[in-house]
Design a protein around this motif. Structure first.
Motif, PDB file in Angstrom:
ATOM      1  N   LEU A 181      -7.860   2.092  23.758  1.00  0.00           N
ATOM      2  CA  LEU A 181      -7.167   3.163  23.788  1.00  0.00           C
ATOM      3  C   LEU A 181      -7.140   3.928  22.562  1.00  0.00           C
ATOM      4  O   LEU A 181      -6.819   5.263  22.468  1.00  0.00           O
ATOM      5  CB  LEU A 181      -5.839   3.169  24.198  1.00  0.00           C
ATOM      6  N   GLY A 182      -7.070   3.397  21.486  1.00  0.00           N
ATOM      7  CA  GLY A 182      -7.024   3.721  20.062  1.00  0.00           C
ATOM      8  C   GLY A 182      -6.874   2.543  19.122  1.00  0.00           C
ATOM      9  O   GLY A 182      -6.613   1.540  19.698  1.00  0.00           O
ATOM     10  N   ALA A 183      -6.720   3.106  17.837  1.00  0.00           N
ATOM     11  CA  ALA A 183      -6.855   2.121  16.814  1.00  0.00           C
ATOM     12  C   ALA A 183      -6.268   2.784  15.665  1.00  0.00           C
ATOM     13  O   ALA A 183      -6.161   3.862  15.281  1.00  0.00           O
ATOM     14  CB  ALA A 183      -8.031   1.377  16.414  1.00  0.00           C
ATOM     15  N   HIS A 184      -5.223   1.968  14.814  1.00  0.00           N
ATOM     16  CA  HIS A 184      -4.930   2.516  13.666  1.00  0.00           C
ATOM     17  C   HIS A 184      -4.697   1.212  12.568  1.00  0.00           C
ATOM     18  O   HIS A 184      -4.448   0.284  12.917  1.00  0.00           O
ATOM     19  CB  HIS A 184      -3.296   2.711  13.928  1.00  0.00           C
ATOM     20  N   MET A 185      -5.427   1.712  11.330  1.00  0.00           N
ATOM     21  CA  MET A 185      -5.536   0.666  10.312  1.00  0.00           C
ATOM     22  C   MET A 185      -5.105   1.090   9.017  1.00  0.00           C
ATOM     23  O   MET A 185      -5.132   2.402   8.752  1.00  0.00           O
ATOM     24  CB  MET A 185      -7.231   0.243  10.263  1.00  0.00           C
ATOM     25  N   HIS A 186      -4.636   0.332   8.152  1.00  0.00           N
ATOM     26  CA  HIS A 186      -4.103   0.598   6.675  1.00  0.00           C
ATOM     27  C   HIS A 186      -4.556  -0.459   5.751  1.00  0.00           C
ATOM     28  O   HIS A 186      -4.367  -1.428   6.136  1.00  0.00           O
ATOM     29  CB  HIS A 186      -2.556   0.742   6.769  1.00  0.00           C
ATOM     30  N   HIS A 187      -5.034   0.318   4.797  1.00  0.00           N
ATOM     31  CA  HIS A 187      -5.499  -0.527   3.569  1.00  0.00           C
ATOM     32  C   HIS A 187      -4.288  -0.591   2.458  1.00  0.00           C
ATOM     33  O   HIS A 187      -4.098   0.542   2.409  1.00  0.00           O
ATOM     34  CB  HIS A 187      -6.741  -0.091   2.915  1.00  0.00           C
ATOM     35  N   PHE A 188      -4.011  -1.665   1.872  1.00  0.00           N
ATOM     36  CA  PHE A 188      -2.950  -1.728   0.986  1.00  0.00           C
ATOM     37  C   PHE A 188      -3.246  -1.514  -0.414  1.00  0.00           C
ATOM     38  O   PHE A 188      -2.341  -1.554  -1.096  1.00  0.00           O
ATOM     39  CB  PHE A 188      -2.320  -3.165   0.892  1.00  0.00           C
ATOM     40  N   GLY A 189      -4.494  -1.004  -0.750  1.00  0.00           N
ATOM     41  CA  GLY A 189      -5.126  -0.799  -1.950  1.00  0.00           C
ATOM     42  C   GLY A 189      -6.066  -1.924  -2.683  1.00  0.00           C
ATOM     43  O   GLY A 189      -6.262  -2.744  -2.011  1.00  0.00           O
ATOM     44  N   GLU A 190      -6.670  -1.490  -3.666  1.00  0.00           N
ATOM     45  CA  GLU A 190      -7.627  -2.295  -4.381  1.00  0.00           C
ATOM     46  C   GLU A 190      -7.157  -3.618  -4.534  1.00  0.00           C
ATOM     47  O   GLU A 190      -6.169  -3.922  -5.129  1.00  0.00           O
ATOM     48  CB  GLU A 190      -8.068  -1.706  -5.635  1.00  0.00           C
ATOM     49  N   GLY A 191      -7.813  -4.785  -4.353  1.00  0.00           N
ATOM     50  CA  GLY A 191      -7.438  -6.233  -4.251  1.00  0.00           C
ATOM     51  C   GLY A 191      -6.522  -6.753  -3.135  1.00  0.00           C
ATOM     52  O   GLY A 191      -6.145  -7.767  -3.175  1.00  0.00           O
ATOM     53  N   PHE A 192      -5.972  -5.874  -2.412  1.00  0.00           N
ATOM     54  CA  PHE A 192      -5.179  -6.308  -1.352  1.00  0.00           C
ATOM     55  C   PHE A 192      -5.826  -5.850   0.063  1.00  0.00           C
ATOM     56  O   PHE A 192      -6.862  -5.712   0.175  1.00  0.00           O
ATOM     57  CB  PHE A 192      -3.896  -5.307  -1.455  1.00  0.00           C
ATOM     58  N   GLY A 193      -5.050  -6.585   1.002  1.00  0.00           N
ATOM     59  CA  GLY A 193      -5.762  -6.617   2.635  1.00  0.00           C
ATOM     60  C   GLY A 193      -5.444  -5.402   3.281  1.00  0.00           C
ATOM     61  O   GLY A 193      -5.188  -4.329   2.677  1.00  0.00           O
ATOM     62  N   VAL A 194      -5.655  -5.645   4.553  1.00  0.00           N
ATOM     63  CA  VAL A 194      -5.233  -4.297   5.638  1.00  0.00           C
ATOM     64  C   VAL A 194      -4.471  -5.139   6.656  1.00  0.00           C
ATOM     65  O   VAL A 194      -4.326  -6.189   6.842  1.00  0.00           O
ATOM     66  CB  VAL A 194      -6.668  -3.989   6.270  1.00  0.00           C
ATOM     67  N   THR A 195      -3.929  -4.083   7.273  1.00  0.00           N
ATOM     68  CA  THR A 195      -3.080  -4.498   8.572  1.00  0.00           C
ATOM     69  C   THR A 195      -3.752  -3.319   9.552  1.00  0.00           C
ATOM     70  O   THR A 195      -4.222  -2.286   9.204  1.00  0.00           O
ATOM     71  CB  THR A 195      -1.703  -4.054   8.494  1.00  0.00           C
ATOM     72  N   GLY A 196      -3.779  -3.715  10.758  1.00  0.00           N
ATOM     73  CA  GLY A 196      -3.950  -2.983  11.806  1.00  0.00           C
ATOM     74  C   GLY A 196      -3.864  -3.330  13.428  1.00  0.00           C
ATOM     75  O   GLY A 196      -3.448  -4.364  13.559  1.00  0.00           O
ATOM     76  N   VAL A 197      -4.060  -2.420  14.183  1.00  0.00           N
ATOM     77  CA  VAL A 197      -3.720  -2.725  15.557  1.00  0.00           C
ATOM     78  C   VAL A 197      -5.003  -1.937  16.349  1.00  0.00           C
ATOM     79  O   VAL A 197      -5.205  -0.696  15.986  1.00  0.00           O
ATOM     80  CB  VAL A 197      -2.377  -2.363  16.133  1.00  0.00           C
ATOM     81  N   VAL A 198      -5.374  -2.538  17.570  1.00  0.00           N
ATOM     82  CA  VAL A 198      -6.395  -1.958  18.571  1.00  0.00           C
ATOM     83  C   VAL A 198      -5.440  -1.926  19.787  1.00  0.00           C
ATOM     84  O   VAL A 198      -5.141  -2.934  20.206  1.00  0.00           O
ATOM     85  CB  VAL A 198      -7.462  -2.632  18.466  1.00  0.00           C
TER      86      VAL A 198
END
Length: 125
Positions: free
Chosen positions: A44-61
Motif C-alpha cells: 500500500l505504501g512505504a516510508h523510509m528514513h536515513h539517519f545520516g552518514e555512518g548511521f542506519g535507516v528505519t522504515g516500514v512497508v
C-alpha cells in the motif's frame, strides 16, 4: 461446543548480525518490497528514513496484509526486521528474500502466531 481455530496472522522477528548494506536506504527498501512481493502481499505504501552518514535507516512497508518494518544499526553491525502477515501470504518466502539479500553472518528468526480465527462459526462470548 468445541471449536477449531487457526491463527489470524503470523509475526516474524528477524535479527541480523554482520549483514551488508545497512546504511543504504534504497537497498534496504528494495529488500522489503521484494520480500512483500515474494510473500504475495499487496504493498500500500512505504516510508523510509536515513539517519545520516555512518548511521542506519528505519522504515516500514505498509501492506494490505499488515506490515514489514526494519531498523538498522551499522555502527553495531545489526538489523532488526519485523514482518506481520495475515491472509494467504507466504511468510517463509518473505523471510528467504530478506535473509538472502542481507547475507548476514548470523541470523535468527522467531515466529509468533497472532490471534485466533474460530472455524466453527460461533462467536466468542
Amino acid at each position: 461446543m468445541a471449536f477449531e481455530s487457526v491463527p489470524i496472522g503470523v509475526h516474524a522477528l528477524l535479527d541480523f548480525h554482520g549483514a551488508r548494506g545497512l546504511e543504504d536506504l534504497d537497498f534496504v527498501e528494495s529488500i522489503l518490497r521484494d520480500a512483500a512481493s515474494a510473500a504475495g502481499a499487496t504493498i500500500l505504501g512505504a516510508h523510509m528514513h536515513h539517519f545520516g552518514e555512518g548511521f542506519g535507516v528505519t522504515g516500514v512497508v505498509l501492506l494490505a496484509e499488515s506490515h514489514m518494518s526494519i531498523h538498522t544499526w551499522p555502527e553495531h553491525d545489526y538489523a532488526a526486521v519485523d514482518i506481520f502477515l495475515c491472509g494467504g501470504s507466504n511468510l517463509q518466502a518473505a523471510i528467504e528474500v530478506i535473509e538472502d539479500r542481507f547475507e548476514a553472518q548470523v541470523a535468527s528468526t522467531k515466529v509468533i502466531e497472532r490471534g485466533e480465527a474460530r472455524l466453527s462459526g460461533e462467536r466468542a462470548a
